[in-house]
Scaffold this motif. Structure first.
Motif, PDB file in Angstrom:
ATOM      1  N   GLU A  85       0.819  -1.208   0.000  1.00  0.00           N
ATOM      2  CA  GLU A  85       0.000   0.000   0.000  1.00  0.00           C
ATOM      3  C   GLU A  85       0.862   1.271   0.000  1.00  0.00           C
ATOM      4  N   LEU A  88       2.038   1.851  -3.374  1.00  0.00           N
ATOM      5  CA  LEU A  88       0.981   2.417  -4.211  1.00  0.00           C
ATOM      6  C   LEU A  88       0.791   3.915  -3.990  1.00  0.00           C
ATOM      7  N   TYR A  89       1.123   4.417  -2.786  1.00  0.00           N
ATOM      8  CA  TYR A  89       1.097   5.870  -2.586  1.00  0.00           C
ATOM      9  C   TYR A  89       2.007   6.543  -3.616  1.00  0.00           C
ATOM     10  N   LEU A  92       0.569   6.129  -7.303  1.00  0.00           N
ATOM     11  CA  LEU A  92      -0.569   7.023  -7.578  1.00  0.00           C
ATOM     12  C   LEU A  92      -0.106   8.469  -7.719  1.00  0.00           C
ATOM     13  N   LYS A 106      -9.244   6.725  -6.829  1.00  0.00           N
ATOM     14  CA  LYS A 106      -9.510   5.365  -6.337  1.00  0.00           C
ATOM     15  C   LYS A 106      -9.431   4.353  -7.484  1.00  0.00           C
ATOM     16  N   ALA A 109      -5.886   3.779  -8.272  1.00  0.00           N
ATOM     17  CA  ALA A 109      -5.251   2.994  -7.214  1.00  0.00           C
ATOM     18  C   ALA A 109      -5.535   1.507  -7.392  1.00  0.00           C
ATOM     19  N   ARG A 113      -2.767  -1.402  -8.269  1.00  0.00           N
ATOM     20  CA  ARG A 113      -2.620  -2.585  -7.416  1.00  0.00           C
ATOM     21  C   ARG A 113      -2.807  -3.856  -8.235  1.00  0.00           C
ATOM     22  N   ILE A 165      -4.105  11.394  -1.817  1.00  0.00           N
ATOM     23  CA  ILE A 165      -3.617  10.183  -2.489  1.00  0.00           C
ATOM     24  C   ILE A 165      -3.674   8.988  -1.544  1.00  0.00           C
ATOM     25  N   VAL A 169      -5.904   5.356  -1.852  1.00  0.00           N
ATOM     26  CA  VAL A 169      -5.297   4.022  -1.738  1.00  0.00           C
ATOM     27  C   VAL A 169      -5.892   3.268  -0.553  1.00  0.00           C
TER      28      VAL A 169
END
Length: 348
Positions: A85, A88-89, A92, A106, A109, A113, A165, A169
């Motif tokens: 996660e 992913l920050y 994004l 979203k 995100a 993922r 952001i 996520v």
């Protein structure tokens, strides 16, 4: 026999009373109809609200520990272990503007993922050894660390935008897009020309979930249209450099260059140039066009490329997603639109 005066008086009273009674009855009916309409309207409004509430789906059904993944940081030249996660920050932040609507963020995100999940099931040791993905957008997905973002954008951006952001996520934790219960290859790009492309028309590989769909909101993108003007001489030189045996002259280019086939999304699929048939994607690469969706205008001294869209055109249009979000669509509706016949699955 009654007095004429009495009869006259009676007539006058009747004439006055009847309109008054009629008005009272009419007003009563109108008031009743108005009240009925108000009640109906109120019920209709409630129904619409109930329908909207029903559309809000909670995909957060699993609550497991976030996995750790290996990421090859091409800037540092080494493999780093990262919380999925938190990784992913950075993705994004690199792939989509924090100014976008939260529902578009979203959607991005979940797509990002899903890309990692897809790569986990399709490992290629020769690409980046001991890592699932890398940080290079030319190969995998863009990634920017917290330190990079703070250095470039400042502490104010971190406070206002980075938190947005993280929210996008965190709100979709563990969620991926699946087809037949398997993670899809969630291709995405900046801006469509009004329609996305079939995967096989761009990459020669057919994915059942990467089909051409309408994308009507892309006109809000600053890169929806672009243009390139070059001379006849440059046009011929660029093509001769790529195809040494191409028979092309500067004179009368209009009769030597023809678009022969368009894709379902409107991009140039093939062109006849001199004695060769070449792909629109190759023309895009040679002339560094924003997309393969272009028209060519011929002039005496030069050529104008008029281009629509930005990117390969397959999968989710990021600006199209932003437009849908502004219209009130939820992230899962956006993903369902761009990735045909797919479902969202919560994995952790």
């Amino acid at each position: 026999m009654k007095s004429p005066l009495v009869v006259l008086t009676g007539l006058v009273i009747c004439c006055i009373s009847i309109p008054i009674l009629t008005s009272v009855v009419s007003y009563s009916n109108i008031k009743q109809e108005t009240q009925t309409k108000k009640n109906t309207s109120s019920q209709s409004s409630k129904l619409e609200k109930n329908e909207i509430i029903k559309k809000v789906i909670n995909y957060e059904t699993v609550n497991k520990e976030t996995p750790i993944i290996n990421v090859y940081n091409h800037k540092l030249g080494k493999v780093q272990s990262m919380n999925m996660e938190k990784y992913l920050y950075g993705v994004l932040a690199g792939e989509m503007s924090a100014k976008f609507d939260i529902e578009a963020l979203k959607a991005q995100a979940v797509a990002a993922r899903t890309y990692v999940s897809y790569k986990q099931g399709h490992k290629n040791p020769s690409q980046h050894k001991n890592a699932v993905v890398c940080t290079d957008f030319k190969h995998c997905q863009e990634y920017k660390s917290y330190e990079e973002l703070e250095k470039v954008n400042g502490s104010k951006w971190i406070k206002n935008s980075y938190s947005k952001i993280k929210q996008a996520v965190d709100a979709t934790k563990g969620q991926i897009i699946t087809y037949n219960n398997e993670p899809i290859l969630p291709l995405y790009f900046s801006t469509s020309s009004g329609k996305t492309e079939n995967s096989e028309e761009v990459f020669s590989i057919k994915y059942p979930y990467l089909k051409s769909v309408d994308s009507p909101y892309d006109k809000i993108s600053p890169k929806y249209t672009s243009a390139l003007k070059i001379s006849n001489k440059q046009f011929v030189e660029y093509l001769n450099k790529s195809y040494g045996d191409i028979k092309l002259t500067e004179n009368n280019l209009k009769n030597q260059v023809k678009i022969t086939q368009l894709s379902k999304g409107g991009a140039v699929e093939t062109m006849k140039v001199g004695n060769k048939e070449i792909k629109g994607t190759d023309v895009r690469r040679i002339f560094n066009l924003n997309s393969a969706n272009f028209e060519i205008d011929f002039e005496n001294s030069g050529i104008d490329f008029i281009v629509k869209g930005y990117g390969h055109g397959v999968g989710m249009s990021q600006w199209g997603a932003e437009g849908m979000a502004q219209e009130g669509y939820k992230y899962y509706e956006i993903l369902s639109h761009y990735y045909s016949q797919t479902e969202i699955k919560d994995t952790y």
